[in-house]
Structures are given as structure tokens and as C-alpha cells.
Design an enzyme around this catalytic site. Structure first.
Site, PDB file in Angstrom:
ATOM      1  N   THR A  33      70.030  29.837  33.618  1.00 56.21           N
ATOM      2  CA  THR A  33      69.842  31.130  34.273  1.00 56.21           C
ATOM      3  C   THR A  33      69.768  31.059  35.781  1.00 56.21           C
ATOM      4  O   THR A  33      69.615  32.083  36.435  1.00 56.21           O
ATOM      5  CB  THR A  33      68.525  31.779  33.781  1.00 56.21           C
ATOM      6  OG1 THR A  33      67.427  30.991  34.230  1.00 56.21           O
ATOM      7  CG2 THR A  33      68.500  31.913  32.269  1.00 56.21           C
ATOM      8  N   GLU A  95      55.615  21.774  33.038  1.00 59.09           N
ATOM      9  CA  GLU A  95      55.262  22.922  33.887  1.00 59.09           C
ATOM     10  C   GLU A  95      54.550  23.972  33.049  1.00 59.09           C
ATOM     11  O   GLU A  95      53.542  24.545  33.464  1.00 59.09           O
ATOM     12  CB  GLU A  95      56.514  23.586  34.474  1.00 59.09           C
ATOM     13  CG  GLU A  95      57.070  22.983  35.691  1.00 59.09           C
ATOM     14  CD  GLU A  95      58.299  23.748  36.187  1.00 59.09           C
ATOM     15  OE1 GLU A  95      58.505  24.926  35.801  1.00 59.09           O
ATOM     16  OE2 GLU A  95      59.056  23.159  36.955  1.00 59.09           O
TER      17      GLU A  95
END
Length: 165
Positions: A33, A95
Site C-alpha cells: 500500500t 511494530e
């Protein structure tokens, strides 16, 4: 509550919470993306005056740099763009674990976006996500449990399910 008022509201720093440098930490898998949806989202947030950090600014690789962990801690909120290949990156999964820790420990808001993926596949790690985890079970046993928990917790949050570009 409008997103603008949330992201631009000021808050006082307390000893238990870090100084907030960014309004939004944007977590995504670049190949999926990075130059399409996430780029438009980033530009829209910045255009509204929302201080946004894209995780692609700290280089690539599988490990999460300590500086990036600090950026996550110093953000008011995180937007996670779950995409087809998000789960194939151990860095993205690490993350995510940090983001969910900050939600619990620091009260950060977390907003998931399911970009061309089924939220239930994220929640249960099925479909192509299950395939990725089958590989991880063998080599990353120490992290898989934390990754699974973080994915389930994030997928249980209210978010947006985007099926079209």
C-alpha cells in the site's frame, strides 16, 4: 468525536507518559500500500495539520530499530493498515506488538484499517495469514504468541474494512 479534534487536542505531559511528538504513527507494509492507499492517507492527514510519522522513514529490514520503538511511544495514536502481505513482515508484526503495548500501558488510540483483507482472517490468523504463521511457528516460537495476541487485539478494535482501492 471528530478525528480532527482528537488528533489536534493538546494534552499535558505526565511523568508516566512520554512527550507526544506525533499525532499518528502510520504502520503499513510498503509493497502492498506504500505508494497507493497509504500515500494518500498520509497526505490527507498531513494536509489536515495532523503530525504523522510513516514507518518507512527509518529504513527497511526485519528488525525494529530502537529509534522506531521510541517514535511509537511518542505518538498519540497509531493507524495500522493491515494488507495481504503485512503479516509476511516480522518487522511489521514487532511494530504491532509495540503499538498494542502502548495502547495498554500509555492509553494510545489504535485505529485498524483492513485494506483488501478480511478482519476475521486477521483476528484468527487464517487464510494467507495462517500460512505465514505456519512458517513462523518453526523459527520464531519465542515471538509467535505475542504476534498472535497483538493481531487478535487489534482486529477486535473498531476500524475500517476497505474492499475497493
Amino acid at each position: 468525536m471528530s478525528s480532527t479534534s482528537y488528533f489536534t487536542a493538546s494534552s499535558s505531559s505526565t511523568p508516566s507518559s512520554p512527550h507526544r511528538i506525533h499525532d499518528v504513527f502510520l504502520s503499513f507494509r510498503g509493497g502492498d500500500t506504500g505508494f497507493t492507499f497509504t500515500e494518500h492517507l498520509y497526505k490527507a492527514l498531513v494536509g489536515r495539520g495532523i503530525r504523522t510519522f510513516r514507518d518507512d522513514k527509518m529504513g527497511s529490514g526485519e528488525g525494529v530499530a530502537p529509534e522506531l520503538l521510541k517514535v511509537i511511544e511518542e505518538s498519540r495514536s497509531s493507524v495500522i493498515v493491515f494488507s495481504e502481505n503485512y503479516f509476511h513482515s516480522r518487522r511489521c508484526l514487532d511494530e504491532l506488538v509495540k503499538i498494542m503495548e502502548c495502547q495498554k500501558d500509555l492509553g494510545q488510540a489504535v485505529f485498524p484499517i483492513f485494506y483488501h483483507v478480511d478482519p476475521s482472517h486477521v483476528r484468527k490468523q487464517t487464510g494467507s495469514f495462517g500460512e505465514a504463521f505456519a512458517d513462523y511457528e518453526e523459527n520464531w516460537k519465542d515471538k509467535v504468541g505475542r504476534w498472535r495476541t497483538a493481531l487478535t487485539e487489534a482486529a477486535n478494535l473498531s476500524g475500517w474494512h476497505l474492499l475497493d482501492g
